[in-house]
Design a protein around this motif. Structure first.
Motif: not given
Length: 134
Positions: A40-53, A89-91
């Motif tokens: 998001a603007p002004g924020k660090k990149r954050e993890g959301v989800s992942c799927i294993s190989g 959500k807006p966030e």
């Protein structure tokens, strides 16, 4: 060099849904661990989800558990990874990126650590904008 392509972002009202896609031209993502991240603007990149190989197991950060779902389509040969986002959500508004871990185990590491970091993901897409209006 693997170039990932994200798609599916857009503008949606609070409570709505979107499906993001992550694919790679000329490559299959079947054996890669794929992570979804957002910034998001002004924020660090954050993890959301992942799927294993390795085994297709998944991981979700607490703020999306029960609302987002990640899956991989192995039937079409491309291994396209989808992120289904419900009850937005807006966030949740941010640029969403997918990253590929060639060795395939970064998602397993996230499951053990309880957090998805973006270090050591090898390839990235250009991102897709998700905007959730209130």
């Amino acid at each position: 060099q693997v170039q990932l392509v994200e798609s599916g972002g857009g503008l949606v009202q609070s409570g709505g849904s979107l499906r993001l896609s992550c694919s790679a031209s000329g490559y299959t993502l079947k054996r890669f661990a794929i992570g979804w991240f957002r910034q998001a603007p002004g924020k660090k990149r954050e993890g959301v989800s992942c799927i294993s190989g390795e085994d297709g197991s998944t991981y979700y950060e607490d703020f999306v558990k029960g609302r987002f779902s990640i899956s991989r389509d192995n039937a079409n040969g491309t291994g396209t990874v989808y992120l289904y986002m419900n009850n937005l959500k807006p966030e949740d508004s941010a640029v969403y990126y997918c990253g590929a871990d060639v060795e395939g185990y970064r998602c397993l590491a996230a499951q053990r650590a309880g957090v998805l970091g973006d270090r050591d993901f090898d390839f990235w897409g250009q991102g897709t904008q998700v905007t959730v209006s209130s």
